[in-house]
Motif scaffolding. Sequence first.
Motif, PDB file in Angstrom:
ATOM      1  N   GLU A   1      20.937  -8.275  20.306  1.00 35.08           N
ATOM      2  CA  GLU A   1      20.722  -6.904  19.840  1.00 35.08           C
ATOM      3  C   GLU A   1      22.005  -6.247  19.327  1.00 35.08           C
ATOM      4  N   TRP A   2      23.056  -6.179  20.158  1.00 33.43           N
ATOM      5  CA  TRP A   2      24.305  -5.551  19.741  1.00 33.43           C
ATOM      6  C   TRP A   2      25.476  -6.165  20.499  1.00 33.43           C
ATOM      7  N   SER A   3      26.661  -5.991  19.923  1.00 23.70           N
ATOM      8  CA  SER A   3      27.900  -6.480  20.529  1.00 23.70           C
ATOM      9  C   SER A   3      28.499  -5.404  21.429  1.00 23.70           C
ATOM     10  N   ALA A   4      29.407  -5.828  22.286  1.00 30.99           N
ATOM     11  CA  ALA A   4      30.164  -4.866  23.084  1.00 30.99           C
ATOM     12  C   ALA A   4      30.985  -3.997  22.133  1.00 30.99           C
ATOM     13  N   GLU A   5      31.250  -2.765  22.547  1.00 30.42           N
ATOM     14  CA  GLU A   5      32.031  -1.873  21.685  1.00 30.42           C
ATOM     15  C   GLU A   5      32.897  -0.947  22.501  1.00 30.42           C
ATOM     16  N   ARG A   6      33.951  -0.460  21.851  1.00 37.81           N
ATOM     17  CA  ARG A   6      34.799   0.596  22.400  1.00 37.81           C
ATOM     18  C   ARG A   6      34.697   1.771  21.435  1.00 37.81           C
ATOM     19  N   ILE A   7      34.423   2.935  21.986  1.00 34.61           N
ATOM     20  CA  ILE A   7      34.368   4.168  21.216  1.00 34.61           C
ATOM     21  C   ILE A   7      35.580   5.002  21.628  1.00 34.61           C
ATOM     22  N   VAL A   8      36.326   5.504  20.636  1.00 35.71           N
ATOM     23  CA  VAL A   8      37.535   6.275  20.907  1.00 35.71           C
ATOM     24  C   VAL A   8      37.434   7.632  20.213  1.00 35.71           C
ATOM     25  N   PHE A   9      37.619   8.685  21.002  1.00 38.25           N
ATOM     26  CA  PHE A   9      37.752  10.040  20.469  1.00 38.25           C
ATOM     27  C   PHE A   9      39.050  10.605  21.002  1.00 38.25           C
ATOM     28  N   ARG A  10      39.933  10.996  20.119  1.00 33.19           N
ATOM     29  CA  ARG A  10      41.277  11.422  20.487  1.00 33.19           C
ATOM     30  C   ARG A  10      41.394  12.932  20.749  1.00 33.19           C
ATOM     31  N   GLY A  11      40.287  13.633  20.818  1.00 30.80           N
ATOM     32  CA  GLY A  11      40.302  15.073  21.067  1.00 30.80           C
ATOM     33  C   GLY A  11      40.069  15.896  19.821  1.00 30.80           C
ATOM     34  N   ALA A  12      40.180  15.268  18.651  1.00 29.79           N
ATOM     35  CA  ALA A  12      39.929  15.916  17.360  1.00 29.79           C
ATOM     36  C   ALA A  12      39.697  14.804  16.345  1.00 29.79           C
ATOM     37  N   GLY A  13      39.084  15.167  15.240  1.00 27.82           N
ATOM     38  CA  GLY A  13      38.874  14.186  14.175  1.00 27.82           C
ATOM     39  C   GLY A  13      37.650  13.328  14.414  1.00 27.82           C
ATOM     40  N   THR A  14      37.742  12.094  13.981  1.00 28.78           N
ATOM     41  CA  THR A  14      36.586  11.199  14.018  1.00 28.78           C
ATOM     42  C   THR A  14      36.423  10.535  15.377  1.00 28.78           C
ATOM     43  N   ILE A  15      35.225  10.052  15.604  1.00 28.05           N
ATOM     44  CA  ILE A  15      34.933   9.184  16.741  1.00 28.05           C
ATOM     45  C   ILE A  15      34.898   7.782  16.163  1.00 28.05           C
ATOM     46  N   ASP A  16      35.816   6.922  16.624  1.00 27.09           N
ATOM     47  CA  ASP A  16      35.967   5.587  16.047  1.00 27.09           C
ATOM     48  C   ASP A  16      35.358   4.528  16.946  1.00 27.09           C
ATOM     49  N   SER A  17      34.790   3.502  16.308  1.00 27.70           N
ATOM     50  CA  SER A  17      34.158   2.394  17.010  1.00 27.70           C
ATOM     51  C   SER A  17      34.944   1.116  16.746  1.00 27.70           C
ATOM     52  N   TYR A  18      35.161   0.348  17.815  1.00 23.45           N
ATOM     53  CA  TYR A  18      35.879  -0.919  17.719  1.00 23.45           C
ATOM     54  C   TYR A  18      35.039  -2.012  18.363  1.00 23.45           C
ATOM     55  N   MET A  19      34.967  -3.159  17.697  1.00 21.75           N
ATOM     56  CA  MET A  19      34.289  -4.308  18.268  1.00 21.75           C
ATOM     57  C   MET A  19      35.197  -4.901  19.343  1.00 21.75           C
ATOM     58  N   VAL A  20      34.640  -5.137  20.530  1.00 21.52           N
ATOM     59  CA  VAL A  20      35.393  -5.706  21.643  1.00 21.52           C
ATOM     60  C   VAL A  20      34.563  -6.812  22.295  1.00 21.52           C
ATOM     61  N   ASP A  21      35.200  -7.557  23.187  1.00 24.93           N
ATOM     62  CA  ASP A  21      34.454  -8.549  23.949  1.00 24.93           C
ATOM     63  C   ASP A  21      34.027  -7.934  25.282  1.00 24.93           C
ATOM     64  N   GLU A  22      33.437  -8.737  26.137  1.00 21.80           N
ATOM     65  CA  GLU A  22      32.941  -8.235  27.421  1.00 21.80           C
ATOM     66  C   GLU A  22      34.061  -7.814  28.363  1.00 21.80           C
ATOM     67  N   SER A  23      35.295  -8.176  28.050  1.00 20.50           N
ATOM     68  CA  SER A  23      36.447  -7.757  28.853  1.00 20.50           C
ATOM     69  C   SER A  23      37.181  -6.591  28.210  1.00 20.50           C
TER      70      SER A  23
END
Length: 163
Positions: free
Chosen positions: A88-110
């Motif tokens: 269905e989908w891969s693991a992901e990291r979502i980063v919001f730095r307090g302003a601006g965009t919300i960024d998505s990064y592909m990550v592994d299970e660790s």
Amino acid sequence: MADRVPVSITIGGHADQSTFAELAALIAMEGLSTEWDGPSFEPGHRTIGEAVSLHAHEVAWGRVEALESFCAEKGLPFVRWSGSYPGEWSAERIVFRGAGTIDSYMVDESDRVMIDRYLVNERGSIAAVLAYFDAAAFVVPPLVVEGDPPPVDAAAVEEACHG
């Protein structure tokens, strides 16, 4: 029935008392805890001077959308990791730095950031690829709530004690 995966989210920034009360209620509503398989979050579980790190094993679609939307609206930085759901989908990291965009990064299970050939080509240089990794490694600042005691300068305390 929703597909469920583990999630962890770390939240920081500055909040007044009413914002923190709303934040705590949303965290509890999402069924998050300060420890894996721990009790549902309560305001007293927060450690003053640190970001709030929260976890849950069985989160529908690996999303805590109401909590993330609230944090973005209030300017509270966060990093969320969600596990993958096979097929269905891969693991992901979502980063919001307090302003601006919300960024998505592909990550592994660790929660290690992954990059594929497409992104390497898109970035165009090793420096740009390394900048991508640096952006994904955002460290969430402490959650400071109005009325918290001021932070203690460890070096000053050490100097005062051993003078």
